[in-house]
Write a protein that holds these residues in place. Structure first.
Motif, PDB file in Angstrom:
ATOM      1  N   PHE A  23      45.637  38.731  36.484  1.00 33.87           N
ATOM      2  CA  PHE A  23      45.256  39.770  37.425  1.00 33.87           C
ATOM      3  C   PHE A  23      44.814  41.037  36.695  1.00 33.87           C
ATOM      4  N   MET A  47      44.155  38.177  43.929  1.00 32.47           N
ATOM      5  CA  MET A  47      45.369  38.930  44.248  1.00 32.47           C
ATOM      6  C   MET A  47      45.562  39.046  45.754  1.00 32.47           C
ATOM      7  N   ASP A  51      51.001  40.409  45.770  1.00 31.33           N
ATOM      8  CA  ASP A  51      50.763  40.499  44.326  1.00 31.33           C
ATOM      9  C   ASP A  51      50.481  41.940  43.912  1.00 31.33           C
ATOM     10  N   TYR A  55      52.829  44.000  41.487  1.00 35.65           N
ATOM     11  CA  TYR A  55      52.184  44.442  40.248  1.00 35.65           C
ATOM     12  C   TYR A  55      52.458  45.919  39.999  1.00 35.65           C
TER      13      TYR A  55
END
Length: 150
Positions: A23, A47, A51, A55
């Protein structure tokens, strides 16, 4: 999930591996009428909202209230050389809402460039003066090329 692991093999136990995510996220300048607690990102198409939230919370320790995503389709255009119709890649944007007490301000990256611009203008003025001096030295000799002067 990532397919990249490092190192691939290590002798002995335990096998030490580092997870490298596929990512990526890019901070984008927000739209003019944006609330101060909303941050605008361009992110990879794979993503999800979860996510993006994980993140930012796990890696950067940023508290997040809400995440909204938007996918914009790429433009269709005609290739100049061959005349083919080409479609640009789609882009996924994430609008991340921070808590009300937090305020995000987009960093001004060009604030320190003013001194460099002043230096450039000074050097440009000096080069213009030297060029005028060079021209004035050779204007009385029309028969001799200017590069021949010492």
């Amino acid at each position: 999930m990532s397919t990249r692991w490092y190192p691939i093999y290590q002798r002995g136990n335990p096998q030490l591996r580092v997870f490298l995510p596929n990512f990526w996220m890019k901070l984008v300048r927000p739209l003019p009428r944006q609330l101060p607690n909303i941050v605008h990102f361009q992110c990879s198409m794979e993503m999800t909202k979860y996510d993006i939230k994980n993140y930012l919370e796990k890696i950067y320790q940023v508290p997040i209230v809400d995440v909204r995503t938007k996918i914009t389709t790429g433009k269709f255009r005609k290739d100049v050389g061959k005349g083919y119709v080409v479609k640009d890649d789609d882009i996924k944007y994430a609008f991340v809402t921070l808590p009300k007490n937090m305020k995000f301000e987009f960093p001004d990256l060009l604030s320190g460039k003013k001194s460099e611009e002043e230096e450039h203008t000074k050097s440009l003025d000096e080069s213009k003066k030297s060029f005028k001096k060079y021209i004035n030295q050779n204007k009385d000799r029309p028969d001799i090329p200017s590069w021949f002067s010492i």
